[in-house]
Write a protein that holds these residues in place. Structure first.
Motif, PDB file in Angstrom:
ATOM      1  N   ARG A  73       0.893  -1.156   0.000  1.00  0.00           N
ATOM      2  CA  ARG A  73       0.000   0.000   0.000  1.00  0.00           C
ATOM      3  C   ARG A  73       0.933   1.208   0.000  1.00  0.00           C
ATOM      4  O   ARG A  73       1.826   1.311   0.849  1.00  0.00           O
ATOM      5  N   VAL A  74       0.740   2.104  -0.972  1.00  0.00           N
ATOM      6  CA  VAL A  74       1.683   3.190  -1.191  1.00  0.00           C
ATOM      7  C   VAL A  74       0.933   4.512  -1.238  1.00  0.00           C
ATOM      8  O   VAL A  74       0.071   4.705  -2.092  1.00  0.00           O
ATOM      9  N   GLN A  75       1.246   5.394  -0.311  1.00  0.00           N
ATOM     10  CA  GLN A  75       0.692   6.743  -0.356  1.00  0.00           C
ATOM     11  C   GLN A  75       1.637   7.593  -1.180  1.00  0.00           C
ATOM     12  O   GLN A  75       2.845   7.640  -0.915  1.00  0.00           O
ATOM     13  N   VAL A  76       1.083   8.232  -2.211  1.00  0.00           N
ATOM     14  CA  VAL A  76       1.895   9.038  -3.115  1.00  0.00           C
ATOM     15  C   VAL A  76       1.418  10.483  -3.107  1.00  0.00           C
ATOM     16  O   VAL A  76       0.268  10.771  -2.793  1.00  0.00           O
ATOM     17  N   GLU A  77       2.343  11.356  -3.466  1.00  0.00           N
ATOM     18  CA  GLU A  77       2.028  12.767  -3.617  1.00  0.00           C
ATOM     19  C   GLU A  77       1.495  12.968  -5.036  1.00  0.00           C
ATOM     20  O   GLU A  77       2.147  12.578  -6.009  1.00  0.00           O
ATOM     21  N   GLY A  78       0.294  13.523  -5.126  1.00  0.00           N
ATOM     22  CA  GLY A  78      -0.326  13.742  -6.423  1.00  0.00           C
ATOM     23  C   GLY A  78      -1.502  12.813  -6.642  1.00  0.00           C
ATOM     24  O   GLY A  78      -1.799  11.951  -5.811  1.00  0.00           O
ATOM     25  N   SER A  79      -2.171  13.006  -7.756  1.00  0.00           N
ATOM     26  CA  SER A  79      -3.310  12.175  -8.151  1.00  0.00           C
ATOM     27  C   SER A  79      -2.911  11.393  -9.393  1.00  0.00           C
ATOM     28  O   SER A  79      -2.641  11.992 -10.439  1.00  0.00           O
ATOM     29  N   PRO A  80      -2.874  10.063  -9.304  1.00  0.00           N
ATOM     30  CA  PRO A  80      -2.401   9.283 -10.450  1.00  0.00           C
ATOM     31  C   PRO A  80      -3.345   9.370 -11.642  1.00  0.00           C
ATOM     32  O   PRO A  80      -4.561   9.293 -11.498  1.00  0.00           O
ATOM     33  N   SER A  81      -2.764   9.521 -12.801  1.00  0.00           N
ATOM     34  CA  SER A  81      -3.528   9.519 -14.045  1.00  0.00           C
ATOM     35  C   SER A  81      -3.557   8.088 -14.579  1.00  0.00           C
ATOM     36  O   SER A  81      -2.728   7.245 -14.198  1.00  0.00           O
ATOM     37  N   ARG A 122       1.059  18.717   2.634  1.00  0.00           N
ATOM     38  CA  ARG A 122       1.049  20.024   1.995  1.00  0.00           C
ATOM     39  C   ARG A 122      -0.394  20.339   1.644  1.00  0.00           C
ATOM     40  O   ARG A 122      -1.036  19.574   0.928  1.00  0.00           O
ATOM     41  N   ARG A 123      -0.861  21.432   2.125  1.00  0.00           N
ATOM     42  CA  ARG A 123      -2.266  21.791   2.021  1.00  0.00           C
ATOM     43  C   ARG A 123      -2.781  21.782   0.581  1.00  0.00           C
ATOM     44  O   ARG A 123      -3.895  21.371   0.320  1.00  0.00           O
ATOM     45  N   HIS A 124      -1.979  22.223  -0.367  1.00  0.00           N
ATOM     46  CA  HIS A 124      -2.454  22.381  -1.739  1.00  0.00           C
ATOM     47  C   HIS A 124      -2.037  21.248  -2.677  1.00  0.00           C
ATOM     48  O   HIS A 124      -2.267  21.339  -3.878  1.00  0.00           O
ATOM     49  N   ILE A 125      -1.407  20.199  -2.148  1.00  0.00           N
ATOM     50  CA  ILE A 125      -0.986  19.079  -2.987  1.00  0.00           C
ATOM     51  C   ILE A 125      -1.727  17.829  -2.516  1.00  0.00           C
ATOM     52  O   ILE A 125      -1.564  17.394  -1.380  1.00  0.00           O
ATOM     53  N   PRO A 126      -2.548  17.243  -3.389  1.00  0.00           N
ATOM     54  CA  PRO A 126      -3.305  16.059  -2.987  1.00  0.00           C
ATOM     55  C   PRO A 126      -2.397  14.838  -2.842  1.00  0.00           C
ATOM     56  O   PRO A 126      -1.288  14.801  -3.380  1.00  0.00           O
ATOM     57  N   THR A 127      -2.896  13.858  -2.120  1.00  0.00           N
ATOM     58  CA  THR A 127      -2.220  12.570  -2.039  1.00  0.00           C
ATOM     59  C   THR A 127      -3.225  11.496  -2.446  1.00  0.00           C
ATOM     60  O   THR A 127      -4.432  11.716  -2.436  1.00  0.00           O
ATOM     61  N   ALA A 128      -2.700  10.344  -2.791  1.00  0.00           N
ATOM     62  CA  ALA A 128      -3.534   9.211  -3.185  1.00  0.00           C
ATOM     63  C   ALA A 128      -2.867   7.935  -2.697  1.00  0.00           C
ATOM     64  O   ALA A 128      -1.674   7.920  -2.377  1.00  0.00           O
ATOM     65  N   TRP A 129      -3.636   6.861  -2.654  1.00  0.00           N
ATOM     66  CA  TRP A 129      -3.119   5.551  -2.269  1.00  0.00           C
ATOM     67  C   TRP A 129      -3.160   4.617  -3.462  1.00  0.00           C
ATOM     68  O   TRP A 129      -4.147   4.590  -4.212  1.00  0.00           O
ATOM     69  N   LEU A 130      -2.084   3.862  -3.626  1.00  0.00           N
ATOM     70  CA  LEU A 130      -1.982   2.847  -4.664  1.00  0.00           C
ATOM     71  C   LEU A 130      -1.771   1.493  -4.012  1.00  0.00           C
ATOM     72  O   LEU A 130      -1.213   1.403  -2.913  1.00  0.00           O
ATOM     73  N   GLU A 131      -2.192   0.451  -4.702  1.00  0.00           N
ATOM     74  CA  GLU A 131      -1.785  -0.908  -4.353  1.00  0.00           C
ATOM     75  C   GLU A 131      -0.891  -1.378  -5.485  1.00  0.00           C
ATOM     76  O   GLU A 131      -1.299  -1.351  -6.649  1.00  0.00           O
ATOM     77  N   LEU A 132       0.336  -1.743  -5.142  1.00  0.00           N
ATOM     78  CA  LEU A 132       1.309  -2.208  -6.127  1.00  0.00           C
ATOM     79  C   LEU A 132       1.780  -3.601  -5.742  1.00  0.00           C
ATOM     80  O   LEU A 132       2.105  -3.850  -4.576  1.00  0.00           O
ATOM     81  N   THR A 133       1.817  -4.501  -6.714  1.00  0.00           N
ATOM     82  CA  THR A 133       2.370  -5.834  -6.511  1.00  0.00           C
ATOM     83  C   THR A 133       3.494  -6.021  -7.513  1.00  0.00           C
ATOM     84  O   THR A 133       3.294  -5.837  -8.717  1.00  0.00           O
ATOM     85  N   ILE A 134       4.671  -6.366  -6.982  1.00  0.00           N
ATOM     86  CA  ILE A 134       5.844  -6.594  -7.824  1.00  0.00           C
ATOM     87  C   ILE A 134       6.364  -8.006  -7.578  1.00  0.00           C
ATOM     88  O   ILE A 134       6.054  -8.623  -6.554  1.00  0.00           O
TER      89      ILE A 134
END
Length: 180
Positions: A73-81, A122-134
């Motif tokens: 489970r990976v919290q990333v900075e930004g909204s994935p496209s 950061r107030r103005h930068i969204p975050t999102a969660w990804l599930e990654l399997t490698i």
């Protein structure tokens, strides 16, 4: 013997540390004697770490030829496209070569324990969660993959290795499981 351990943030995946000052290690958690990590998690990553006293099992768990899937489970900075997720699924060109394709999807924020210290916000930068399997385990691979597509990793929690799952283990807790 196989031990499932929920490695907390800021703990080394070894039993000793020669740094000054010393950092927290696995020795602080009352693990059974004569076990050692089968694989590793970085100091700033959390979640499932497998430990064993069985050399053959450790080899099966860590040898790239066995390609054990590892899920994070990976919290990333930004909204994935869709294009960023597709790039992760296709494989990422890193300095040490092209990664194998990953399973990658955006997920709702998972129910996890609070991290200490908390991640930066950061107030103005969204975050999102990804599930990654490698199915490989290069040094800091998930962090490098997400950064390469423009989604820097803020928090990284491994939740599964092969058939073994973190489940409800709290940070610093461990459980022995059967392997056959």
């Amino acid at each position: 013997m196989l031990i499932l351990f929920n490695k907390p943030y800021g703990v080394l995946c070894q039993f000793t540390d020669r740094s000054t000052p010393p950092r927290p290690t696995l020795a602080s958690f009352g693990l059974p004697p004569l076990v050692y990590p089968a694989g590793r998690l970085d100091f700033d990553s959390e979640g499932l770490l497998l430990l064993t006293d069985d050399g053959e099992l450790a080899h099966r768990l860590t040898d790239p030829g066995h390609k054990q899937p590892k899920t994070y489970r990976v919290q990333v900075e930004g909204s994935p496209s869709p294009a960023q997720l597709a790039a992760l699924r296709d494989g990422i060109a890193l300095k040490d070569g092209l990664t194998r394709p990953a399973l990658a999807r955006q997920i709702d924020p998972p129910a996890l324990w609070p991290r200490q210290p908390p991640i930066r916000e950061r107030r103005h930068i969204p975050t999102a969660w990804l599930e990654l399997t490698i199915r490989e385990g290069r040094n800091r691979q998930i962090r490098r993959m997400t950064a390469a597509v423009g989604l820097p990793t803020l928090r990284l929690v491994r939740v599964a290795v092969g058939p073994w799952q973190l489940g409800s283990l709290e940070p610093g807790a461990w459980a022995e499981v059967r392997t056959s």
